[in-house]
Design a protein around this motif. Structure first.
Motif, PDB file in Angstrom:
ATOM      1  N   ASN A 171       0.857  -1.184   0.000  1.00 40.26           N
ATOM      2  CA  ASN A 171       0.000   0.000   0.000  1.00 40.26           C
ATOM      3  C   ASN A 171       0.892   1.232   0.000  1.00 40.26           C
ATOM      4  OD1 ASN A 171      -1.757   2.260   1.042  1.00 40.26           O
ATOM      5  ND2 ASN A 171      -3.259   0.611   1.181  1.00 40.26           N
ATOM      6  N   TRP A 172       0.508   2.233  -0.787  1.00 40.66           N
ATOM      7  CA  TRP A 172       1.355   3.411  -0.945  1.00 40.66           C
ATOM      8  C   TRP A 172       1.525   4.197   0.356  1.00 40.66           C
ATOM      9  CZ3 TRP A 172       4.522   3.510  -4.729  1.00 40.66           C
ATOM     10  CH2 TRP A 172       4.203   2.921  -5.946  1.00 40.66           C
ATOM     11  N   LYS A 173       0.584   4.071   1.280  1.00 46.75           N
ATOM     12  CA  LYS A 173       0.704   4.820   2.537  1.00 46.75           C
ATOM     13  C   LYS A 173       1.900   4.344   3.370  1.00 46.75           C
ATOM     14  CE  LYS A 173      -2.444   1.925   5.302  1.00 46.75           C
ATOM     15  NZ  LYS A 173      -3.699   1.903   6.087  1.00 46.75           N
ATOM     16  N   GLU A 174       2.402   3.146   3.075  1.00 43.47           N
ATOM     17  CA  GLU A 174       3.564   2.606   3.801  1.00 43.47           C
ATOM     18  C   GLU A 174       4.828   3.403   3.528  1.00 43.47           C
ATOM     19  OE1 GLU A 174       4.027  -1.708   3.401  1.00 43.47           O
ATOM     20  OE2 GLU A 174       1.941  -1.819   2.716  1.00 43.47           O
ATOM     21  N   ILE A 175       4.864   4.111   2.394  1.00 43.66           N
ATOM     22  CA  ILE A 175       6.074   4.868   2.053  1.00 43.66           C
ATOM     23  C   ILE A 175       5.746   6.340   1.758  1.00 43.66           C
ATOM     24  CG2 ILE A 175       7.440   2.904   1.270  1.00 43.66           C
ATOM     25  CD1 ILE A 175       6.665   3.604  -1.611  1.00 43.66           C
ATOM     26  N   GLN A 222      -3.713   3.741  -0.934  1.00 44.15           N
ATOM     27  CA  GLN A 222      -4.123   3.014  -2.126  1.00 44.15           C
ATOM     28  C   GLN A 222      -3.285   1.757  -2.261  1.00 44.15           C
ATOM     29  OE1 GLN A 222      -3.690   5.705  -5.474  1.00 44.15           O
ATOM     30  NE2 GLN A 222      -5.820   6.368  -5.346  1.00 44.15           N
ATOM     31  N   LYS A 223      -3.937   0.700  -2.701  1.00 47.06           N
ATOM     32  CA  LYS A 223      -3.228  -0.554  -2.926  1.00 47.06           C
ATOM     33  C   LYS A 223      -2.307  -0.411  -4.140  1.00 47.06           C
ATOM     34  CE  LYS A 223      -4.063  -5.481  -3.763  1.00 47.06           C
ATOM     35  NZ  LYS A 223      -5.093  -6.525  -4.022  1.00 47.06           N
ATOM     36  N   VAL A 224      -1.086  -0.939  -4.039  1.00 45.30           N
ATOM     37  CA  VAL A 224      -0.137  -0.906  -5.157  1.00 45.30           C
ATOM     38  C   VAL A 224      -0.611  -1.840  -6.274  1.00 45.30           C
ATOM     39  CG1 VAL A 224       2.207  -1.473  -5.893  1.00 45.30           C
ATOM     40  CG2 VAL A 224       1.831  -0.337  -3.687  1.00 45.30           C
ATOM     41  N   ALA A 225      -0.674  -1.310  -7.478  1.00 43.58           N
ATOM     42  CA  ALA A 225      -1.046  -2.116  -8.652  1.00 43.58           C
ATOM     43  C   ALA A 225       0.153  -2.126  -9.609  1.00 43.58           C
ATOM     44  CB  ALA A 225      -2.273  -1.533  -9.339  1.00 43.58           C
ATOM     45  N   LYS A 237      -2.173   5.426 -16.292  1.00 42.58           N
ATOM     46  CA  LYS A 237      -3.054   6.587 -16.277  1.00 42.58           C
ATOM     47  C   LYS A 237      -4.453   6.243 -15.768  1.00 42.58           C
ATOM     48  CE  LYS A 237      -5.050  10.002 -19.470  1.00 42.58           C
ATOM     49  NZ  LYS A 237      -5.077  10.468 -20.889  1.00 42.58           N
ATOM     50  N   GLU A 238      -4.943   5.067 -16.125  1.00 45.11           N
ATOM     51  CA  GLU A 238      -6.341   4.710 -15.837  1.00 45.11           C
ATOM     52  C   GLU A 238      -6.540   3.870 -14.587  1.00 45.11           C
ATOM     53  OE1 GLU A 238      -7.566   2.730 -19.378  1.00 45.11           O
ATOM     54  OE2 GLU A 238      -7.642   4.577 -20.585  1.00 45.11           O
ATOM     55  N   THR A 239      -5.461   3.331 -14.001  1.00 39.88           N
ATOM     56  CA  THR A 239      -5.589   2.394 -12.877  1.00 39.88           C
ATOM     57  C   THR A 239      -5.176   3.042 -11.555  1.00 39.88           C
ATOM     58  OG1 THR A 239      -5.017   0.602 -14.403  1.00 39.88           O
ATOM     59  CG2 THR A 239      -4.960   0.107 -12.033  1.00 39.88           C
ATOM     60  N   PRO A 240      -6.079   3.150 -10.579  1.00 39.74           N
ATOM     61  CA  PRO A 240      -5.716   3.704  -9.268  1.00 39.74           C
ATOM     62  C   PRO A 240      -4.591   2.890  -8.621  1.00 39.74           C
ATOM     63  CG  PRO A 240      -8.096   3.525  -9.491  1.00 39.74           C
ATOM     64  CD  PRO A 240      -7.503   2.804 -10.660  1.00 39.74           C
ATOM     65  N   GLY A 241      -3.577   3.577  -8.095  1.00 37.65           N
ATOM     66  CA  GLY A 241      -2.477   2.906  -7.403  1.00 37.65           C
ATOM     67  C   GLY A 241      -1.455   2.258  -8.318  1.00 37.65           C
TER      68      GLY A 241
END
Length: 304
Positions: free
Chosen positions: A151-155, A160-163, A205-209
């Motif tokens: 998850n991006w909040k870790e860094i 948001q979950k890393v994709a 561009k189109e995918t969150p995270g």
């Protein structure tokens, strides 16, 4: 009798003149036909395949070349560096483009290929703008791609979950990124894998995270993605030129043996001032002559 001899002599001379003229015209026609049959090599057709990171540059160069040589038919395909090297080795295409040295690819008879270094390409990771990051440490970048950060909040990013978006094993962009950005660590299994850099850009561009990796040439102002600085060093041409930004590769055009005909004409054109001095920088690449450092097939960097 003398008069008859004179008439006969004149008749013979006239006949010889007719024969001579006919032969002369025939030879002239043959020469003209021969000259007409000898076509310029720029009226040939040629297929180029390989690196998708290099495709925008080669496609743009081909369009400019065809403006000057309208009879030339040049098709530029992607498919990855491995595909380009395999196809040029097999004789399926005239030119195989690659982000990596042929010596680095297994199953490629590099000694049969001739390397033409056309440009240098810088690469970096890029994220969806909503991730909330513009800079990442190399240590955290490796953690993201090896699945240790989920998850991006870790860094320091958004919740948001890393994709992950990856490239296939045949990709020279992947090989370069793994070698110089991830220090040889392989990306985690299960990530989305795309053959084309264009598709990677679209998905980021189109995918969150989302996070993937691309050549600088895809970092346009309106690209809809955020390129990441690494350890505070921005992914810019001047930083690659000075050797400060580590993720870069030569853009190679390989031929099977010495080039000839249309392939030689086109490669010569790629090294012209019009391409090296104007099109290459405008497309986001770096002219080889601008580099203050150089790299060998083993990755060793030395100053010029």
């Amino acid at each position: 009798m003398k008069k008859m001899k004179s008439v006969y002599l004149l008749a013979v001379l006239a006949l010889m003149l007719v024969v001579s003229t006919a032969c002369g015209n025939k030879n002239g026609d043959n020469k003209a036909a021969s000259a007409g049959d000898k076509s310029s090599s720029s009226s040939e057709s040629m297929v180029i395949s390989g690196s998708s990171a290099m495709q925008p540059l080669v496609a743009a160069s081909a369009e400019e070349f065809k403006k000057q040589n309208p009879k030339a038919d040049i098709q530029v395909q992607a498919g990855g560096s491995g595909t380009g090297l395999s196809q040029v080795s097999q004789g399926a295409v005239k030119i195989g483009n690659s982000d990596v040295f042929a010596e680095e690819k297994e199953g490629i008879a590099a000694d049969q290929l001739v390397d033409h270094k056309i440009a240098v390409v810088g690469m970096s990771a890029a994220v969806n703008p909503e991730v909330g990051l513009k800079d990442i440490s190399k240590e955290n970048l490796i953690k993201v791609f090896t699945g240790k950060v989920k998850n991006w909040k870790e860094i320091g990013g958004k919740d948001q979950k890393v994709a992950l978006i990856n490239r296939p094993d045949s990709s020279g962009t992947r090989a370069t990124f793994v070698k110089y950005a991830l220090d040889g660590n392989k990306p985690v299994e299960g990530a989305a894998t795309e053959d084309s850099s264009n598709t990677v850009q679209k998905l980021i561009k189109e995918t969150p995270g989302a996070i993937g990796y691309l050549a600088f040439s895809y970092f346009k102002e309106n690209s809809g993605i955020t390129p990441l600085s690494i350890n505070g060093v921005a992914p810019k041409a001047e930083n690659v030129i000075d050797g400060k930004f580590p993720i870069w590769a030569y853009e190679h055009s390989y031929t099977k043996g010495e080039p000839k005909g249309l392939e030689k004409e086109f490669l010569d054109y790629m090294m012209s001032d019009a391409i090296q001095g104007e099109l290459i920088p405008s497309q986001g690449y770096i002219a080889v002559s601008k580099m203050k450092v150089e790299r060998d097939a083993k990755g060793k960097i030395t100053k010029k």
